[in-house]
Design an enzyme around this catalytic site. Structure first.
Site, PDB file in Angstrom:
ATOM      1  N   TYR A 131       0.841  -1.201   0.000  1.00 41.13           N
ATOM      2  CA  TYR A 131       0.000   0.000   0.000  1.00 41.13           C
ATOM      3  C   TYR A 131       0.874   1.249   0.000  1.00 41.13           C
ATOM      4  O   TYR A 131       0.660   2.166  -0.796  1.00 41.13           O
ATOM      5  CB  TYR A 131      -0.939  -0.016   1.214  1.00 41.13           C
ATOM      6  N   GLU A 164     -11.230   6.314   5.558  1.00 40.67           N
ATOM      7  CA  GLU A 164     -10.525   7.138   6.555  1.00 40.67           C
ATOM      8  C   GLU A 164     -11.403   7.349   7.782  1.00 40.67           C
ATOM      9  O   GLU A 164     -10.925   7.353   8.911  1.00 40.67           O
ATOM     10  CB  GLU A 164     -10.089   8.477   5.956  1.00 40.67           C
ATOM     11  N   TRP A 207      -4.475   1.767  10.503  1.00 42.29           N
ATOM     12  CA  TRP A 207      -4.767   1.720   9.071  1.00 42.29           C
ATOM     13  C   TRP A 207      -4.641   0.285   8.561  1.00 42.29           C
ATOM     14  O   TRP A 207      -5.378  -0.126   7.661  1.00 42.29           O
ATOM     15  CB  TRP A 207      -3.858   2.672   8.298  1.00 42.29           C
TER      16      TRP A 207
END
Length: 172
Positions: free
Chosen positions: A9, A31, A39
């Site tokens: 990522y 988000e 995350w």
């Protein structure tokens, strides 16, 4: 950064330009779901989120009903938080009402001239630009879009490039 999914990522997606209303909406939603979590948790569940939220199609998510909220709350493969689920649906409806679209609104806040961070200490949690973006999104009815979440969005979709100065991904 030791997890291969996170590394991929970082190297291939984070900080790269992402446009298009549904693509930007996906990042706004993810988000918001990330708030208070790592995350990596969201990355590991991203494909499940895409399936559960109809590929983050704004018109489809905007049409969700209470039945969909209950379906999503029962889906163990995503983050089951009523406030975040309801915010995603609300934000899809708000995105539908934007005259120029979500991508156009968000990209007005791009900051290609932001200082290049040398160390992680140089990477802010929020900026005047993210505060302005959050304020504008809220003005249009969006929820779960505070300045820190807005800045994470800006980083994720390339409105700013916060790869460190010596990061190999900075120049890709």
């Amino acid at each position: 950064m030791s997890d291969p999914m996170y590394l991929t990522y970082h190297d291939e997606e984070w900080g790269r330009r992402i446009e298009g209303d549904d693509a930007v909406f996906e990042r706004v939603a993810l988000e918001a779901f990330q708030s208070g979590l790592s995350w990596l948790t969201i990355l590991r569940k991203r494909e499940n989120f895409r399936a559960a939220f109809d590929g983050f199609s704004i018109p489809k998510v905007a049409a969700y009903t209470e039945r969909d909220v209950e379906r999503l709350l029962g889906d163990a493969d995503i983050v089951r938080n009523r406030a975040k689920i309801e915010a995603a649906i609300n934000n899809a409806r708000a995105a539908l009402d934007l005259p120029d679209g979500l991508s156009e609104l968000v990209w007005r806040f791009a900051d290609p001239d932001a200082p290049v961070p040398k160390t992680m200490a140089d990477v802010p949690a929020a900026t005047p630009g993210s505060k302005a973006l959050a304020k504008d999104l809220k003005k249009h009815g969006f929820r779960f879009v505070g300045p820190t979440t807005a800045y994470a969005l800006m980083q994720a979709i390339g409105l700013v490039n916060d790869h460190l100065e010596d990061c190999l991904a900075r120049t890709r």
